[in-house]
Design a protein around this motif. Structure first.
Motif, PDB file in Angstrom:
ATOM      1  N   GLU A 213       0.839  -1.210   0.000  1.00  0.00           N
ATOM      2  CA  GLU A 213       0.000   0.000   0.000  1.00  0.00           C
ATOM      3  C   GLU A 213       0.868   1.251   0.000  1.00  0.00           C
ATOM      4  O   GLU A 213       0.614   2.206  -0.712  1.00  0.00           O
ATOM      5  CB  GLU A 213      -0.891   0.013   1.250  1.00  0.00           C
ATOM      6  CG  GLU A 213      -2.044  -0.949   1.122  1.00  0.00           C
ATOM      7  CD  GLU A 213      -2.937  -0.958   2.359  1.00  0.00           C
ATOM      8  OE1 GLU A 213      -4.100  -1.327   2.219  1.00  0.00           O
ATOM      9  OE2 GLU A 213      -2.465  -0.616   3.452  1.00  0.00           O
ATOM     10  N   GLU A 237      -6.294   2.963  -8.998  1.00  0.00           N
ATOM     11  CA  GLU A 237      -7.483   2.780  -8.149  1.00  0.00           C
ATOM     12  C   GLU A 237      -7.901   1.319  -8.095  1.00  0.00           C
ATOM     13  O   GLU A 237      -8.342   0.825  -7.056  1.00  0.00           O
ATOM     14  CB  GLU A 237      -8.621   3.662  -8.668  1.00  0.00           C
ATOM     15  CG  GLU A 237      -8.457   5.084  -8.167  1.00  0.00           C
ATOM     16  CD  GLU A 237      -9.462   6.045  -8.752  1.00  0.00           C
ATOM     17  OE1 GLU A 237      -9.340   7.240  -8.463  1.00  0.00           O
ATOM     18  OE2 GLU A 237     -10.351   5.602  -9.523  1.00  0.00           O
ATOM     19  N   ASP A 240      -5.595  -0.337  -5.764  1.00  0.00           N
ATOM     20  CA  ASP A 240      -5.931   0.169  -4.440  1.00  0.00           C
ATOM     21  C   ASP A 240      -7.171  -0.544  -3.886  1.00  0.00           C
ATOM     22  O   ASP A 240      -7.214  -0.920  -2.713  1.00  0.00           O
ATOM     23  CB  ASP A 240      -6.180   1.675  -4.545  1.00  0.00           C
ATOM     24  CG  ASP A 240      -6.172   2.323  -3.184  1.00  0.00           C
ATOM     25  OD1 ASP A 240      -5.412   1.846  -2.334  1.00  0.00           O
ATOM     26  OD2 ASP A 240      -6.937   3.275  -2.971  1.00  0.00           O
ATOM     27  N   ARG A 241      -8.172  -0.769  -4.773  1.00  0.00           N
ATOM     28  CA  ARG A 241      -9.397  -1.455  -4.326  1.00  0.00           C
ATOM     29  C   ARG A 241      -9.076  -2.868  -3.863  1.00  0.00           C
ATOM     30  O   ARG A 241      -9.551  -3.324  -2.829  1.00  0.00           O
ATOM     31  CB  ARG A 241     -10.410  -1.515  -5.489  1.00  0.00           C
ATOM     32  CG  ARG A 241     -11.415  -0.361  -5.466  1.00  0.00           C
ATOM     33  CD  ARG A 241     -12.598  -0.656  -6.366  1.00  0.00           C
ATOM     34  NE  ARG A 241     -12.223  -0.875  -7.745  1.00  0.00           N
ATOM     35  CZ  ARG A 241     -11.984   0.102  -8.629  1.00  0.00           C
ATOM     36  NH1 ARG A 241     -12.075   1.356  -8.257  1.00  0.00           N
ATOM     37  NH2 ARG A 241     -11.642  -0.163  -9.877  1.00  0.00           N
ATOM     38  N   SER A 244      -7.367  -2.795  -0.599  1.00  0.00           N
ATOM     39  CA  SER A 244      -8.318  -2.463   0.472  1.00  0.00           C
ATOM     40  C   SER A 244      -9.092  -3.689   0.913  1.00  0.00           C
ATOM     41  O   SER A 244      -9.310  -3.908   2.108  1.00  0.00           O
ATOM     42  CB  SER A 244      -9.347  -1.449  -0.021  1.00  0.00           C
ATOM     43  OG  SER A 244      -8.780  -0.235  -0.084  1.00  0.00           O
ATOM     44  N   LYS A 245      -9.489  -4.501  -0.099  1.00  0.00           N
ATOM     45  CA  LYS A 245     -10.237  -5.732   0.227  1.00  0.00           C
ATOM     46  C   LYS A 245      -9.380  -6.637   1.085  1.00  0.00           C
ATOM     47  O   LYS A 245      -9.816  -7.185   2.097  1.00  0.00           O
ATOM     48  CB  LYS A 245     -10.602  -6.462  -1.077  1.00  0.00           C
ATOM     49  CG  LYS A 245     -12.031  -6.174  -1.536  1.00  0.00           C
ATOM     50  CD  LYS A 245     -12.398  -7.157  -2.616  1.00  0.00           C
ATOM     51  CE  LYS A 245     -12.905  -6.409  -3.840  1.00  0.00           C
ATOM     52  NZ  LYS A 245     -12.800  -7.144  -5.083  1.00  0.00           N
ATOM     53  N   HIS A 247      -6.884  -5.797   2.887  1.00  0.00           N
ATOM     54  CA  HIS A 247      -6.698  -5.099   4.163  1.00  0.00           C
ATOM     55  C   HIS A 247      -7.842  -5.447   5.123  1.00  0.00           C
ATOM     56  O   HIS A 247      -7.648  -5.817   6.270  1.00  0.00           O
ATOM     57  CB  HIS A 247      -6.700  -3.598   3.856  1.00  0.00           C
ATOM     58  CG  HIS A 247      -6.173  -2.761   4.968  1.00  0.00           C
ATOM     59  ND1 HIS A 247      -5.025  -2.040   4.876  1.00  0.00           N
ATOM     60  CD2 HIS A 247      -6.651  -2.543   6.215  1.00  0.00           C
ATOM     61  CE1 HIS A 247      -4.808  -1.418   6.011  1.00  0.00           C
ATOM     62  NE2 HIS A 247      -5.782  -1.698   6.832  1.00  0.00           N
ATOM     63  N   LYS A 248      -9.072  -5.336   4.586  1.00  0.00           N
ATOM     64  CA  LYS A 248     -10.263  -5.575   5.393  1.00  0.00           C
ATOM     65  C   LYS A 248     -10.278  -7.018   5.903  1.00  0.00           C
ATOM     66  O   LYS A 248     -10.528  -7.284   7.078  1.00  0.00           O
ATOM     67  CB  LYS A 248     -11.505  -5.355   4.521  1.00  0.00           C
ATOM     68  CG  LYS A 248     -12.583  -4.559   5.202  1.00  0.00           C
ATOM     69  CD  LYS A 248     -13.576  -4.149   4.190  1.00  0.00           C
ATOM     70  CE  LYS A 248     -14.952  -4.044   4.765  1.00  0.00           C
ATOM     71  NZ  LYS A 248     -15.912  -3.720   3.727  1.00  0.00           N
TER      72      LYS A 248
END
Ligand code: ADP
Length: 600
Positions: A213, A237, A240-241, A244-245, A247-248
């Motif tokens: 990231e 992006e 990044d998406r 993020s997934k 990451h979650k």
């Protein structure tokens, strides 16, 4: 059983950065951790005194001792805290300095080596995530000391409790309760260690994720201009998406370990607390100790079981951190193997230094191909040598070998009939003033930059700045040589353009006043007028020094005594401009005509 060999090695190194820190910290922990024990002890005394209906004076004395004792511990804790903070600052400063010193002391080929660069980058990046490496080791060790000190304090009281119980007759209920407590403690330890392992593995993966990231963010912000023209935003992006997934997903896993997996450990520690109440209550009713001691012993047992669990959890964290410590130590273990001679470089006022390349070939480490092959060249004092050739033909490598940033793979370079390897390395470097393409200016006052030293000769520094054509800009500078370059450390610092920075780098090279002056594409960032100005002046500025110029623009090198034409790592032609042009089959003729056609 893990032996923590890497941690022990890393600790010895880390401890040497400030040998006062850990003893001070140990003393602080020993002291401040007394607070809960002292409070429990005194609370027990007060409850017992109340129960036994002691006099007001006796009660007042107990309360006064409690308050004064706590105040004393608090004040001492604050004083020690200050000492520890200062020692820690020193430790962290020395650690960073040792890391930088190691980097600066590496042989240049090691410094440039992609694997070494990667290693250095990994150490820095690891420290961003969970402070993995030496800082994480410090945290873990401090926690371990804290838990061990608490366990030690509790054990003293545990022994006291057992000795009081032992005075009574044997009771099977007591034995059963003790077994239940030990079982619960073992259970807590097992669960805590398993949680520790799982959590460490998840943190490790989160580390990789955070790095990606971070790199994505860094790369994207740096390519702000390109992204506008090539519509890179959508690609970034998308990545990044996905991150993020991930990451979650990962953080819900970490939270799950934190909450769900800790429930059994929480339950078993509460069960052990319950058994402690029953055990201590039982012996209290049997008359082993006064009623106030129930508070004291239950409190101690709670701290004991909790700290044993945390101790094992920390041990597994310490183990996880070992891989990061290995990376750290690997960097410090890199050995310099460049030969360091001891022959003194003669300090000749006539600057009589003749250089000869004898069948020199060079291959970068990790590379299959030779960057230079069979180089033979003689350079006499006071000569002007131009090194020309297409990109990648070996010009910069030739200079780096001359300056002993690298040693030849084959062949030898001689200075005044001695192999350059035999000279004292620092003294040999002092012979050269070099302006490389990727020169670096410091975010410090201009005077420091030109003189490359803490003090400077203002008249000489100004003269050099004027000579390289920086005069006009210099006159605008508010504090002249005291003006800081860039704003990193000084709000009033000035930003300079690429061309201006290159002129300062040239002034620095001239200020050094070394017998050899080497300019690697010195005018690449300058406009053609400034370039012509510099070249026309340079011959005069350089005086009796030996000068070597690397330039793409052949027209700039026409005035040189000797031009060496490089092609695919070899010197294919040597001569003056006029001599070289007579060979219409030669590389120089080809390069000259190619450039002349642009100007025509
Ligand atoms: P020039 O200065 O003429 O442009 P260089 O001396 O920089 O050429 O490069 C000569 C050759 O060595 C090129 O093939 C280049 O790719 C290679 N090279 C340069 N620096 C390195 C390095 N640090 N590691 C590996 N190969 C390198």
């Amino acid at each position: 059983m893990h032996n923590y060999k890497t941690t022990r090695r890393a600790f010895r190194l880390y401890h040497s950065y400030n040998p006062h820190y850990f003893p001070l910290r140990l003393f602080q922990i020993l002291f401040t951790n007394l607070t809960p024990f002292f409070t429990l002890w005194m609370s027990a005394e007060i409850v017992t005194a109340l129960y036994e209906k002691k006099t007001k004076e006796e009660l007042f004395l107990l309360v006064a001792i409690t308050l004064c004792g706590k105040l004393f511990i608090h004040v001492m804790g604050a004083i020690l805290g200050r000492c520890v903070d200062n020692a820690l600052k020193q430790l962290e400063h020395n650690e960073a300095a040792a890391f930088n010193k190691k980097t600066l002391s590496l042989d240049y080929d090691k410094l440039e080596n992609p694997e070494v660069r990667h290693l250095r980058r990994k150490i820095v990046e690891n420290s961003w995530i969970n402070c993995y490496g030496v800082t994480n080791m410090r945290w873990c060790l401090e926690n371990l000391i804290t838990y061990l000190v608490n366990i030690l304090y509790c054990s003293v009281l545990f022994v006291e409790m057992v000795s009081l119980i032992a005075k009574l007759s044997f009771d099977i209920r007591g034995i059963l309760l003790l077994v239940a407590i030990v079982t619960c403690v073992v259970l807590t330890v097992v669960i805590q260690s398993r949680c520790g392992k799982k959590q460490a593995a998840a943190w490790e993966r989160s580390g990789d994720l955070l790095l990606r990231e971070n790199r994505l963010g860094g790369g994207y912000s740096q390519s702000g201009m390109d992204s506008r023209f090539y519509k890179q935003q959508a690609i970034v992006e998308q990545v990044d998406r996905e991150l993020s997934k991930e990451h979650k997903r990962l953080y819900s896993e970490i939270n799950y370990i934190d909450f769900a997996l800790r429930i059994p450990s929480y339950l078993s520690s509460k069960a052990s607390e319950l058994c402690s109440y029953l055990l201590i209550g039982l012996y209290c009713t049997l008359g082993a100790f006064p009623v106030g001691s129930v508070i004291k012993y239950v409190g101690y047992l709670g701290i004991l079981t909790n700290n044993i669990g945390m101790l094992f959890y920390t041990l597994s964290s310490l183990k996880t951190n070992e891989q990061f410590l290995e990376t750290y130590l690997e960097y410090f273990d890199i050995q310099n193997d460049m030969y360091q001679g001891s022959l003194s470089v003669e300090k000749r006022s006539d600057k009589q230094f003749d250089i000869e390349f004898k069948n020199v070939s060079f291959r970068y480490s990790g590379s299959e191909d030779f960057a230079l092959k069979d180089i033979n060249l003689n350079l006499k004092v006071g000569e002007r040598l131009a090194v020309v050739g297409q990109n990648g033909s070996g010009k910069t490598t030739f200079i780096k070998l001359l300056c002993r940033l690298y040693d030849p793979t084959e062949g030898e370079i001689h200075m005044n009939d001695f192999n350059v390897r035999k000279y004292d390395y620092r003294q040999y470097l002092d012979l050269f003033s070099v302006v490389f393409q990727d020169y670096n200016l410091l975010a410090m006052p201009l005077g420091n930059n030109v003189a490359s030293s803490e003090t400077w000769d203002a008249v000489k520094a100004e003269q050099m700045l004027y000579e390289v054509g920086f005069g006009e800009r210099y006159e605008e500078m508010p504090k002249k040589l005291e003006t800081s370059l860039y704003k990193n450390f000084d709000e009033e610092g000035v930003n300079v353009s690429g061309g201006e920075a290159q002129k300062i780098a040239l002034a620095r090279a001239l200020y050094k006043d070394a017998p050899f002056i080497i300019l690697d594409e010195p005018t690449a960032a300058l406009d053609p007028i400034a370039e012509a100005e510099i070249y026309s002046k340079f011959d005069e500025i350089v005086g009796d020094k030996t000068a070597i110029y690397i330039s793409h623009r052949l027209s700039s090198c026409r005035f040189c005594d000797k031009i060496a034409v490089f092609d695919q790592g070899r010197i294919v032609q040597v001569g003056t401009h006029e001599e070289l042009l007579t060979n219409t089959e030669g590389k120089y003729y080809e390069l000259w005509n190619a450039q002349a056609s642009y100007y025509a």
